[in-house]
Motif scaffolding. Structure first.
Motif, PDB file in Angstrom:
ATOM      1  N   VAL A 194       0.832  -1.200   0.000  1.00 14.45           N
ATOM      2  CA  VAL A 194       0.000   0.000   0.000  1.00 14.45           C
ATOM      3  C   VAL A 194       0.866   1.250   0.000  1.00 14.45           C
ATOM      4  CG1 VAL A 194      -1.647   1.344   1.367  1.00 14.45           C
ATOM      5  CG2 VAL A 194      -1.983  -1.113   1.077  1.00 14.45           C
ATOM      6  N   LEU A 195       1.915   1.263   0.811  1.00 16.67           N
ATOM      7  CA  LEU A 195       2.819   2.415   0.835  1.00 16.67           C
ATOM      8  C   LEU A 195       3.497   2.607  -0.509  1.00 16.67           C
ATOM      9  CD1 LEU A 195       4.277   4.674   2.363  1.00 16.67           C
ATOM     10  CD2 LEU A 195       5.980   2.979   3.070  1.00 16.67           C
ATOM     11  N   LEU A 196       3.923   1.525  -1.127  1.00 19.19           N
ATOM     12  CA  LEU A 196       4.547   1.610  -2.447  1.00 19.19           C
ATOM     13  C   LEU A 196       3.589   2.216  -3.462  1.00 19.19           C
ATOM     14  CD1 LEU A 196       6.861   0.968  -4.418  1.00 19.19           C
ATOM     15  CD2 LEU A 196       5.898  -1.330  -4.658  1.00 19.19           C
ATOM     16  N   LEU A 197       2.331   1.784  -3.444  1.00 21.21           N
ATOM     17  CA  LEU A 197       1.340   2.319  -4.380  1.00 21.21           C
ATOM     18  C   LEU A 197       1.054   3.793  -4.104  1.00 21.21           C
ATOM     19  CD1 LEU A 197      -1.183  -0.674  -4.507  1.00 21.21           C
ATOM     20  CD2 LEU A 197       0.549  -0.035  -6.207  1.00 21.21           C
ATOM     21  N   ILE A 198       1.036   4.181  -2.827  1.00 22.66           N
ATOM     22  CA  ILE A 198       0.805   5.582  -2.479  1.00 22.66           C
ATOM     23  C   ILE A 198       1.942   6.458  -2.993  1.00 22.66           C
ATOM     24  CG2 ILE A 198       0.667   7.223  -0.563  1.00 22.66           C
ATOM     25  CD1 ILE A 198      -0.867   5.116   0.997  1.00 22.66           C
ATOM     26  N   VAL A 199       3.181   6.003  -2.794  1.00 27.15           N
ATOM     27  CA  VAL A 199       4.340   6.768  -3.267  1.00 27.15           C
ATOM     28  C   VAL A 199       4.325   6.880  -4.786  1.00 27.15           C
ATOM     29  CG1 VAL A 199       6.858   6.758  -3.437  1.00 27.15           C
ATOM     30  CG2 VAL A 199       5.764   6.210  -1.264  1.00 27.15           C
ATOM     31  N   LEU A 200       4.013   5.788  -5.478  1.00 30.22           N
ATOM     32  CA  LEU A 200       3.941   5.829  -6.944  1.00 30.22           C
ATOM     33  C   LEU A 200       2.831   6.763  -7.413  1.00 30.22           C
ATOM     34  CD1 LEU A 200       4.458   2.060  -7.849  1.00 30.22           C
ATOM     35  CD2 LEU A 200       6.106   3.931  -8.090  1.00 30.22           C
ATOM     36  N   ALA A 201       1.680   6.741  -6.718  1.00 23.51           N
ATOM     37  CA  ALA A 201       0.569   7.614  -7.098  1.00 23.51           C
ATOM     38  C   ALA A 201       0.926   9.081  -6.885  1.00 23.51           C
ATOM     39  CB  ALA A 201      -0.680   7.248  -6.294  1.00 23.51           C
ATOM     40  N   VAL A 202       1.562   9.383  -5.749  1.00 24.58           N
ATOM     41  CA  VAL A 202       1.963  10.766  -5.477  1.00 24.58           C
ATOM     42  C   VAL A 202       2.988  11.234  -6.505  1.00 24.58           C
ATOM     43  CG1 VAL A 202       3.152  12.253  -3.821  1.00 24.58           C
ATOM     44  CG2 VAL A 202       1.401  10.659  -3.031  1.00 24.58           C
ATOM     45  N   THR A 203       3.937  10.372  -6.835  1.00 20.43           N
ATOM     46  CA  THR A 203       4.947  10.722  -7.836  1.00 20.43           C
ATOM     47  C   THR A 203       4.308  10.974  -9.192  1.00 20.43           C
ATOM     48  OG1 THR A 203       6.575   9.368  -6.662  1.00 20.43           O
ATOM     49  CG2 THR A 203       7.071   9.976  -8.939  1.00 20.43           C
ATOM     50  N   TRP A 204       3.385  10.107  -9.584  1.00 24.12           N
ATOM     51  CA  TRP A 204       2.697  10.279 -10.872  1.00 24.12           C
ATOM     52  C   TRP A 204       1.903  11.579 -10.883  1.00 24.12           C
ATOM     53  CZ3 TRP A 204      -2.568  10.591 -11.968  1.00 24.12           C
ATOM     54  CH2 TRP A 204      -2.910  10.546 -13.318  1.00 24.12           C
ATOM     55  N   LEU A 205       1.225  11.886  -9.770  1.00 22.59           N
ATOM     56  CA  LEU A 205       0.435  13.111  -9.702  1.00 22.59           C
ATOM     57  C   LEU A 205       1.320  14.345  -9.799  1.00 22.59           C
ATOM     58  CD1 LEU A 205      -2.351  14.373  -9.270  1.00 22.59           C
ATOM     59  CD2 LEU A 205      -1.953  14.262  -6.809  1.00 22.59           C
ATOM     60  N   GLN A 206       2.468  14.298  -9.131  1.00 17.07           N
ATOM     61  CA  GLN A 206       3.395  15.430  -9.214  1.00 17.07           C
ATOM     62  C   GLN A 206       3.909  15.614 -10.625  1.00 17.07           C
ATOM     63  OE1 GLN A 206       5.970  14.125  -5.825  1.00 17.07           O
ATOM     64  NE2 GLN A 206       5.842  16.272  -5.243  1.00 17.07           N
TER      65      GLN A 206
END
Length: 288
Positions: free
Chosen positions: A264-276
């Motif tokens: 879940v943390l990995l997916l959150i970090v990837l999502a935040v990176t993609w959004l940025q």
């Protein structure tokens, strides 16, 4: 001969790709597999539980409340970026002792995170270094710096600023020095001051590096581990998502649930990176 030439680059890449797959991608695949089981990390037996671990994570608010602690580190990251950009800009100009100050700023990045945690553990303890320094200036306090959630998180975030300032400083300094020198000379001939040079030359020229630094800072703020784990162990409201995951795996023997939390943390970090990346896309800046 042509076939051999095509094969040669892959022979050079064979060793690093093998290490990458063995120590990065294979553990990620195993972690994903464990996240669908009830494995305790010790027993040779494990049972498939489907999405039960993920359902438990998303139905337990206490597992996500620790992300509120990341707000302290996000604020510290903003301070850190501003300070690093300021020092990089100042030391990019010809001033006295600039190489000495470069070394001073970069030195904390060379120290092991565990050592930093122990050093600042004594720094913030009651009657420790911080209290002794404040006493020299006539400030006497009985405040327990790591005794309350707010002061403890502010203190730990301050340690992160000190530790990672040098890394961002080096990134900014390298980007600033890559700007063609003739642009500064032309700006000085036109009567531009330091602020005008920063605004119209430095800031546009290092925009991609600033974007990269922001992405690294945000993802790092979401996955803080070493400093809070060593200094407080997650006590007094300083527990982060990663320290909580480590406790689930090694203290409560819930490796399957901890693996799901890591995914879940990995997916959150990837999502935040993609959004940025979507909000602030890379733009090629041509200053010449």
């Amino acid at each position: 001969m042509t076939h051999a030439r095509r094969l040669t680059p892959w022979l050079f890449l064979l060793a690093p790709l093998t290490l990458l797959v063995t120590f990065t991608y294979a553990p990620i695949v195993n972690m994903l597999a464990y996240s669908f089981t009830d494995w305790d990390g010790v027993s040779p037996e494990l049972h498939y539980t489907g999405a039960h671990n993920y359902a438990e994570i998303f139905t337990r608010p206490d597992l996500f409340e620790v992300f509120l602690v990341s707000a302290y580190y996000l604020a510290a990251s903003a301070v850190q970026i501003v300070l690093a950009l300021y020092f990089a800009t100042v030391l990019s100009f010809d001033i006295r002792f600039r190489n000495f100050f470069k070394g001073v700023l970069f030195f904390p990045s060379l120290i092991n995170g565990v050592a930093i945690g122990f050093v600042f553990l004594y720094f913030f303890q009651d009657g420790g270094t911080l209290d002794s320094v404040l006493a020299l200036f006539g400030v006497h306090t009985d405040h327990a710096w790591l005794g309350t959630p707010v002061s403890a998180n502010v203190s730990l975030a301050g340690v992160s600023v000190w530790r990672y300032l040098g890394l961002n400083f080096v990134l900014f300094l390298g980007a600033i020095q890559s700007v063609p020198g003739e642009l500064y000379e032309a700006a000085e001939l036109d009567g531009a001051g330091r602020w005008q040079q920063f605004r119209h030359i430095i800031a546009p020229g290092i925009r991609p590096v600033v974007t990269l630094t922001v992405i690294l800072s945000v993802s790092g703020s979401l996955s803080v581990f070493e400093v809070p784990y060593i200094m407080t162990g997650g006590a007094t409201g300083t527990e982060t998502f990663v320290t909580q995951t480590v406790k689930l795996a090694f203290q409560y023997n819930k490796t399957g649930l901890a693996s799901a939390a890591a995914v879940v943390l990995l997916l959150i970090v990837l999502a935040v990176t993609w959004l940025q990346r979507r909000l602030v896309p890379d733009e090629r800046v041509d200053l010449v």
